[in-house]
Design a protein around this motif. Structure first.
Motif, PDB file in Angstrom:
ATOM      1  N   ARG A  96      25.572  -6.611  11.486  1.00  0.00           N
ATOM      2  CA  ARG A  96      24.937  -5.849  10.418  1.00  0.00           C
ATOM      3  C   ARG A  96      24.855  -4.379  10.831  1.00  0.00           C
ATOM      4  NH1 ARG A  96      19.720  -8.417   7.540  1.00  0.00           N
ATOM      5  NH2 ARG A  96      21.244 -10.109   7.530  1.00  0.00           N
ATOM      6  N   GLU A  97      25.188  -3.479   9.908  1.00  0.00           N
ATOM      7  CA  GLU A  97      25.163  -2.060  10.212  1.00  0.00           C
ATOM      8  C   GLU A  97      24.341  -1.294   9.176  1.00  0.00           C
ATOM      9  OE1 GLU A  97      28.926  -0.068   9.985  1.00  0.00           O
ATOM     10  OE2 GLU A  97      29.445  -0.933   8.046  1.00  0.00           O
ATOM     11  N   LEU A  98      23.730  -0.215   9.632  1.00  0.00           N
ATOM     12  CA  LEU A  98      22.975   0.656   8.752  1.00  0.00           C
ATOM     13  C   LEU A  98      23.929   1.502   7.929  1.00  0.00           C
ATOM     14  CD1 LEU A  98      20.255   1.849   7.830  1.00  0.00           C
ATOM     15  CD2 LEU A  98      20.453   3.478   9.717  1.00  0.00           C
ATOM     16  N   VAL A  99      23.734   1.506   6.627  1.00  0.00           N
ATOM     17  CA  VAL A  99      24.582   2.273   5.722  1.00  0.00           C
ATOM     18  C   VAL A  99      23.912   3.574   5.330  1.00  0.00           C
ATOM     19  CG1 VAL A  99      25.696   2.282   3.452  1.00  0.00           C
ATOM     20  CG2 VAL A  99      25.672   0.181   4.826  1.00  0.00           C
ATOM     21  N   ALA A 100      22.638   3.482   4.911  1.00  0.00           N
ATOM     22  CA  ALA A 100      21.936   4.672   4.435  1.00  0.00           C
ATOM     23  C   ALA A 100      20.445   4.457   4.566  1.00  0.00           C
ATOM     24  CB  ALA A 100      22.303   4.970   2.989  1.00  0.00           C
ATOM     25  N   ALA A 101      19.721   5.572   4.698  1.00  0.00           N
ATOM     26  CA  ALA A 101      18.281   5.520   4.845  1.00  0.00           C
ATOM     27  C   ALA A 101      17.654   6.656   4.053  1.00  0.00           C
ATOM     28  CB  ALA A 101      17.885   5.635   6.316  1.00  0.00           C
ATOM     29  N   ILE A 102      16.422   6.422   3.581  1.00  0.00           N
ATOM     30  CA  ILE A 102      15.681   7.475   2.889  1.00  0.00           C
ATOM     31  C   ILE A 102      14.215   7.349   3.264  1.00  0.00           C
ATOM     32  CG2 ILE A 102      15.423   6.082   0.781  1.00  0.00           C
ATOM     33  CD1 ILE A 102      15.685   8.783  -0.772  1.00  0.00           C
ATOM     34  N   THR A 103      13.609   8.468   3.641  1.00  0.00           N
ATOM     35  CA  THR A 103      12.209   8.469   4.056  1.00  0.00           C
ATOM     36  C   THR A 103      11.297   8.660   2.847  1.00  0.00           C
ATOM     37  OG1 THR A 103      12.086  10.851   4.372  1.00  0.00           O
ATOM     38  CG2 THR A 103      12.929   9.525   6.221  1.00  0.00           C
ATOM     39  N   PHE A 109       0.829  -1.195   0.000  1.00  0.00           N
ATOM     40  CA  PHE A 109       0.000   0.000   0.000  1.00  0.00           C
ATOM     41  C   PHE A 109       0.868   1.251   0.000  1.00  0.00           C
ATOM     42  CE2 PHE A 109      -3.431  -2.608   0.028  1.00  0.00           C
ATOM     43  CZ  PHE A 109      -3.792  -3.201   1.226  1.00  0.00           C
ATOM     44  N   SER A 110       1.888   1.256   0.851  1.00  0.00           N
ATOM     45  CA  SER A 110       2.801   2.395   0.884  1.00  0.00           C
ATOM     46  C   SER A 110       4.117   1.982   1.530  1.00  0.00           C
ATOM     47  CB  SER A 110       2.198   3.576   1.643  1.00  0.00           C
ATOM     48  OG  SER A 110       2.029   3.251   3.010  1.00  0.00           O
ATOM     49  N   ILE A 111       5.175   2.689   1.161  1.00  0.00           N
ATOM     50  CA  ILE A 111       6.495   2.447   1.727  1.00  0.00           C
ATOM     51  C   ILE A 111       6.897   3.670   2.529  1.00  0.00           C
ATOM     52  CG2 ILE A 111       8.907   1.940   1.251  1.00  0.00           C
ATOM     53  CD1 ILE A 111       8.033   0.597  -1.336  1.00  0.00           C
ATOM     54  N   LYS A 112       7.118   3.499   3.811  1.00  0.00           N
ATOM     55  CA  LYS A 112       7.421   4.643   4.666  1.00  0.00           C
ATOM     56  C   LYS A 112       8.881   5.043   4.581  1.00  0.00           C
ATOM     57  CE  LYS A 112       5.437   2.664   8.261  1.00  0.00           C
ATOM     58  NZ  LYS A 112       4.972   2.493   9.658  1.00  0.00           N
ATOM     59  N   ALA A 113       9.769   4.082   4.608  1.00  0.00           N
ATOM     60  CA  ALA A 113      11.197   4.363   4.539  1.00  0.00           C
ATOM     61  C   ALA A 113      11.904   3.147   3.976  1.00  0.00           C
ATOM     62  CB  ALA A 113      11.753   4.703   5.911  1.00  0.00           C
ATOM     63  N   MET A 114      13.044   3.400   3.357  1.00  0.00           N
ATOM     64  CA  MET A 114      13.842   2.314   2.808  1.00  0.00           C
ATOM     65  C   MET A 114      15.286   2.486   3.264  1.00  0.00           C
ATOM     66  SD  MET A 114      12.159   1.835  -0.987  1.00  0.00           S
ATOM     67  CE  MET A 114      12.502   0.057  -1.080  1.00  0.00           C
ATOM     68  N   TYR A 115      15.959   1.376   3.428  1.00  0.00           N
ATOM     69  CA  TYR A 115      17.278   1.384   4.024  1.00  0.00           C
ATOM     70  C   TYR A 115      18.220   0.431   3.272  1.00  0.00           C
ATOM     71  CZ  TYR A 115      14.276   2.866   7.914  1.00  0.00           C
ATOM     72  OH  TYR A 115      13.337   3.493   8.699  1.00  0.00           O
ATOM     73  N   TRP A 116      19.489   0.726   3.381  1.00  0.00           N
ATOM     74  CA  TRP A 116      20.539  -0.204   2.985  1.00  0.00           C
ATOM     75  C   TRP A 116      21.377  -0.518   4.228  1.00  0.00           C
ATOM     76  CZ3 TRP A 116      20.827  -2.864  -1.420  1.00  0.00           C
ATOM     77  CH2 TRP A 116      20.158  -2.364  -2.549  1.00  0.00           C
ATOM     78  N   TYR A 117      21.539  -1.793   4.496  1.00  0.00           N
ATOM     79  CA  TYR A 117      22.411  -2.291   5.543  1.00  0.00           C
ATOM     80  C   TYR A 117      23.521  -3.102   4.886  1.00  0.00           C
ATOM     81  CZ  TYR A 117      18.950  -1.313   9.232  1.00  0.00           C
ATOM     82  OH  TYR A 117      18.081  -0.713  10.116  1.00  0.00           O
ATOM     83  N   ARG A 118      24.562  -3.356   5.666  1.00  0.00           N
ATOM     84  CA  ARG A 118      25.610  -4.261   5.191  1.00  0.00           C
ATOM     85  C   ARG A 118      26.156  -5.075   6.363  1.00  0.00           C
ATOM     86  NH1 ARG A 118      30.409   0.085   3.611  1.00  0.00           N
ATOM     87  NH2 ARG A 118      30.983   0.683   5.752  1.00  0.00           N
ATOM     88  N   GLN A 119      26.672  -6.236   6.013  1.00  0.00           N
ATOM     89  CA  GLN A 119      27.275  -7.105   7.022  1.00  0.00           C
ATOM     90  C   GLN A 119      28.534  -7.723   6.452  1.00  0.00           C
ATOM     91  OE1 GLN A 119      24.676 -10.116   8.679  1.00  0.00           O
ATOM     92  NE2 GLN A 119      25.935 -10.234  10.513  1.00  0.00           N
ATOM     93  N   ALA A 120      29.652  -7.394   7.075  1.00  0.00           N
ATOM     94  CA  ALA A 120      30.932  -7.959   6.687  1.00  0.00           C
ATOM     95  C   ALA A 120      31.175  -9.231   7.497  1.00  0.00           C
ATOM     96  CB  ALA A 120      32.039  -6.947   6.932  1.00  0.00           C
ATOM     97  N   PRO A 121      32.026 -10.126   7.003  1.00  0.00           N
ATOM     98  CA  PRO A 121      32.307 -11.376   7.732  1.00  0.00           C
ATOM     99  C   PRO A 121      32.789 -11.098   9.146  1.00  0.00           C
ATOM    100  CG  PRO A 121      33.183 -11.495   5.523  1.00  0.00           C
ATOM    101  CD  PRO A 121      32.720 -10.079   5.713  1.00  0.00           C
ATOM    102  N   GLY A 122      32.156 -11.748  10.112  1.00  0.00           N
ATOM    103  CA  GLY A 122      32.568 -11.608  11.502  1.00  0.00           C
ATOM    104  C   GLY A 122      32.102 -10.341  12.172  1.00  0.00           C
ATOM    105  N   LYS A 123      31.316  -9.529  11.462  1.00  0.00           N
ATOM    106  CA  LYS A 123      30.844  -8.266  12.034  1.00  0.00           C
ATOM    107  C   LYS A 123      29.329  -8.231  12.079  1.00  0.00           C
ATOM    108  CE  LYS A 123      34.820  -5.428  10.722  1.00  0.00           C
ATOM    109  NZ  LYS A 123      35.252  -4.147  10.102  1.00  0.00           N
TER     110      LYS A 123
END
Length: 119
Positions: free
Chosen positions: A45-52, A29-43
């Motif tokens: 998951r971290e937030l990289v970027a977000a857009i509302t 119906f609607s998308i409130k926000a979208m994000y990119w996360y990343r996860q490196a081996p042994g680390k």
């Protein structure tokens, strides 16, 4: 069924560029926000970027000035333009979206796309 599908990952040399794409599909119906996360081996998951939904953006300090998040609301897509890539950017990159769907208000994850920065 709602799903997010990422594409655009791959192997790139240090200093190079990649553009990741993420397409949301299904009973949305609607998308409130979208994000990119990343996860490196042994680390973790971290937030990289977000857009509302209004277009406001936010970035991790480690990628500011190098990465740009954007979205096409008409196509339910989000992009991550990555420039001046460094070996430490190597990770699996995941798309995440906070959406209203037929099932209610929830967040969804893509399957991830591998980005490897190496000479």
């Amino acid at each position: 069924q709602v799903q997010l599908v990422e594409s655009g990952g791959g192997l790139v040399q240090p200093g190079g560029s990649l553009r990741l794409s993420c397409a949301a599909s299904g009973s949305i119906f609607s998308i409130k926000a979208m994000y990119w996360y990343r996860q490196a081996p042994g680390k973790e998951r971290e937030l990289v970027a977000a857009i509302t939904s209004g277009g406001s953006t936010n970035y991790a300090d480690s990628v500011k000035g190098r990465f740009t998040i954007s979205r096409d609301k008409a196509k339910n897509m989000v992009y991550l333009q990555m420039n001046s890539l460094k070996p430490e950017d190597t990770a699996v990159y995941y798309c995440n979206a906070d959406m209203w769907t037929l099932a209610g208000d929830d967040d969804y994850w893509g399957q991830g796309t591998q980005v490897t920065v190496s000479s």
